[in-house]
Each structure stands twice: as C-alpha cells, then as structure tokens.
Design an enzyme around this catalytic site. Structure first.
Site, PDB file in Angstrom:
ATOM      1  N   ARG A 152       0.837  -1.213   0.000  1.00  0.00           N
ATOM      2  CA  ARG A 152       0.000   0.000   0.000  1.00  0.00           C
ATOM      3  C   ARG A 152       0.869   1.259   0.000  1.00  0.00           C
ATOM      4  O   ARG A 152       0.560   2.251   0.663  1.00  0.00           O
ATOM      5  CB  ARG A 152      -0.955   0.010   1.202  1.00  0.00           C
ATOM      6  CG  ARG A 152      -1.820  -1.229   1.322  1.00  0.00           C
ATOM      7  CD  ARG A 152      -2.752  -1.402   0.111  1.00  0.00           C
ATOM      8  NE  ARG A 152      -3.542  -2.624   0.244  1.00  0.00           N
ATOM      9  CZ  ARG A 152      -3.242  -3.789  -0.341  1.00  0.00           C
ATOM     10  NH1 ARG A 152      -2.158  -3.880  -1.116  1.00  0.00           N
ATOM     11  NH2 ARG A 152      -4.009  -4.847  -0.197  1.00  0.00           N
TER      12      ARG A 152
ATOM     13  N   SER B  73     -11.213   0.240   3.626  1.00  0.00           N
ATOM     14  CA  SER B  73     -10.519  -0.220   4.835  1.00  0.00           C
ATOM     15  C   SER B  73      -9.764   0.936   5.477  1.00  0.00           C
ATOM     16  O   SER B  73      -9.004   1.641   4.817  1.00  0.00           O
ATOM     17  CB  SER B  73      -9.538  -1.341   4.493  1.00  0.00           C
ATOM     18  OG  SER B  73     -10.227  -2.485   4.039  1.00  0.00           O
TER      19      SER B  73
ATOM     20  N   GLU C   8      -4.538   3.056   6.562  1.00  0.00           N
ATOM     21  CA  GLU C   8      -4.392   2.985   5.109  1.00  0.00           C
ATOM     22  C   GLU C   8      -4.935   4.263   4.472  1.00  0.00           C
ATOM     23  O   GLU C   8      -4.608   4.582   3.340  1.00  0.00           O
ATOM     24  CB  GLU C   8      -5.170   1.773   4.593  1.00  0.00           C
ATOM     25  CG  GLU C   8      -4.950   1.446   3.127  1.00  0.00           C
ATOM     26  CD  GLU C   8      -5.556   0.114   2.736  1.00  0.00           C
ATOM     27  OE1 GLU C   8      -6.116   0.053   1.636  1.00  0.00           O
ATOM     28  OE2 GLU C   8      -5.465  -0.848   3.512  1.00  0.00           O
TER      29      GLU C   8
END
Length: 320
Positions: A172, A224, A316
């Site tokens: 990520r 998320s 995130e």
C-alpha cells in the site's frame, strides 16, 4: 491560461468531493484536464503562497471538519488508449483521472487480462498507483510498466518518467506516497496479456459481487481504514495463535477486521460514525458523521487492538 486566482473555484465544500460525505470547505479548487493546466494551477498557487493538496477520487480520504486552507488540485487527465500491441502483450496508456471501474470496462472490451482482482475497487487509477492498491493477492504494481508524474517541489515543475522498479512499490505504498505532495501522477503505462473476454468479465464481476456482499456499501465509507498486519511483525511464539485466519495480501497477513472484531468493537458507534458490524475494518458514516467522530473511533480501535493483541495498527487512509 489565466494567471490569477480567478481561474479557481472558491469556497468549495469538500464534503461533496469525498466518498465519506465528510469534511469542511477548501479556499480554492481546480480540476486540471491536462499537464499544462496542472502546471498553470501550481504556478498560480505558488504566486499566492497557497498550500496544495492533490485530490484523486476521494475514496480513501478523511477530510477534517475545518477543511483545507489552500488549493485542492484534482488531476483529471482522462487519456485511455492502447499504445502498443503484439501477440503476447498489450501496453495501455491511462490518465491518472480515469476511474478504476472505467479502466476495467476498457480492459474487458479489449479482452485484456491482468487486473481482474480490482473488480469493484473505487477511486482513480492515479490513486491506485499512489497507494499500490490491492486485493485478492493482486496489486496495482503487478501490471505497471511506467508512471509519469509532475514534480512540483522545485520552482520549475518537471516531468518524471519512472519504470516499475523506480516507483519503489511496497505494501500500500510507492515513491509517490513517500514524496507526499511533491509529485502529481499524470498518467501511466500498464501491460496486459490477451485473454478471453467472457472469462475476464466473469472474474471482474465475481470480485464486484464479493465486495457488495462483504462490505458496507449501504453507507458512505472510504474503504478499509487500516492496513492488514504483516504476519512477520508478530512475535514467532504468537504467530501460531493466528494460524487459522492468516491470508495472503499478497504476503501472509492477519486481517485487521478479525483483530477489531475480537476486540469486541463490531457495531460500536460515536456521534454519527460506526464501526461496521458487516466489516469492522470499515468505519462508516451512519448518521451525518463528522471527522472528529471518525477519528475518535480510529483511536479507540488502535488502543483496543494494541491492548488485546500487542499489535500497532497503521492507517491505510489519508488525512487532510
């Protein structure tokens, strides 16, 4: 190209530019359809000492209640074309403002395989590259050949071209996220294999249906909130406790949703925000939430999971 603040929209409500439907206003907003307009907007912002925030699709963004004091700049470059093709491989050039859903429809139409995992992924291609978005063991980096960006950290903006390795993709993450605010992704070249159109379409639809059934799409959300936890970060003597729930993402991870659930936080709410009972790694805007409500729940989750499992969660999402 105008050279004054009149080229920008002023006093724009950012709530309407975020999937979360949360956030205050921006002093100025500009959507740039090409690199020259991007360069012009950056020049005007610098001339007027305006901070710049780069906005993608607004799908993983928590905008604070006070908004943004400066220019919110949206690269809205919509290029989407096959650049090179042979029997084995096809190169596709994509503008950073193209939505992932639009990109996938293009790939299906042209029988190109390699990003089926992204079915149902929200946001823009630029955002997916920046955060190296991934799911179902696939990641954006797997199909990237080249990324073009505009370095705005110097007095004279500079176009930079990087191959896959130079993008420093991680979990990520990418060099564009590391160089936060200093570069604007403008376009990229992806490589794909030829495949069967119906088979590709079926796989994409399977992923879309999975997301619809497992994710709380009935509420405004930004996906998320936390990254899954790399199994390697767990002490070896404790890893066996998670053996039955480890998944590949694309390497072995402990799903953060499991940790939040085991901490007893499913359905917990604060103000208008709620930890989703359906998927507890989502904090949804259930009842006209504000950013403070969401941040309160984020802090609660981090403290609770740390206390119960000794695991430090990492967001995130992006804060503005």
């Amino acid at each position: 190209m105008q050279d004054s603040l009149s080229m920008f929209q002023s006093e724009v409500n950012l709530k309407h530019l975020s999937n979360y439907k949360i956030g205050g206003g921006a002093d100025y907003f500009f959507s740039a359809k090409d690199i020259q307009r991007l360069i012009g907007a950056v020049a005007v912002a610098e001339k007027n000492n305006l901070p710049i925030f780069i906005l993608g699709g607004g799908t993983n963004l928590l905008i604070n209640d006070g908004g943004f004091k400066g220019l919110v700049l949206k690269p809205d470059i919509k290029k989407l074309e096959i650049e090179k093709s042979d029997k084995e491989q096809v190169l596709v050039r994509v503008g950073s403002g193209i939505l992932v859903t639009e990109f996938l429809n293009f790939l299906i139409s042209n029988s190109l395989s390699g990003m089926e995992w992204a079915g149902g992924l929200p946001g823009t291609v630029g955002g997916a590259i920046r955060g190296n978005a991934g799911a179902f063991t696939g990641e954006t980096k797997d199909a990237v050949a080249e990324v073009v960006s505009l370095d705005i950290s110097k007095k004279q903006p500079k176009i930079i071209r990087r191959d896959n390795k130079e993008c420093k993709f991680g979990y990520r993450n990418s060099i564009f996220k590391i160089n936060d605010g200093r570069e604007i992704i403008t376009e990229a070249v992806f490589y794909f294999q030829r495949g069967d159109k119906q088979a590709i379409k079926k796989l994409v639809e399977e992923k879309i249906n999975y997301r619809r059934s497992r994710h709380p799409m009935e509420y405004p959300n930004i996906g998320s909130i936390f990254k899954n936890v790399d199994l390697r970060l767990i002490p070896k003597n404790k890893q066996k406790n998670f053996a039955n729930i480890v998944k590949k993402d694309p390497f072995p991870v402990i799903p953060t949703a499991y940790l939040i659930s085991e901490a007893g936080l499913r359905g917990v709410s604060y103000g208008g925000a709620m930890i989703s009972p359906k998927h507890p790694n989502f904090i949804v805007n259930a009842l006209d939430a504000n950013a403070k409500d969401v941040k309160t729940l984020i802090n609660l989750v981090k403290a609770s999971v740390k206390r119960k499992f000794g695991v430090s969660l990492e967001e995130e999402i992006i804060y503005v």
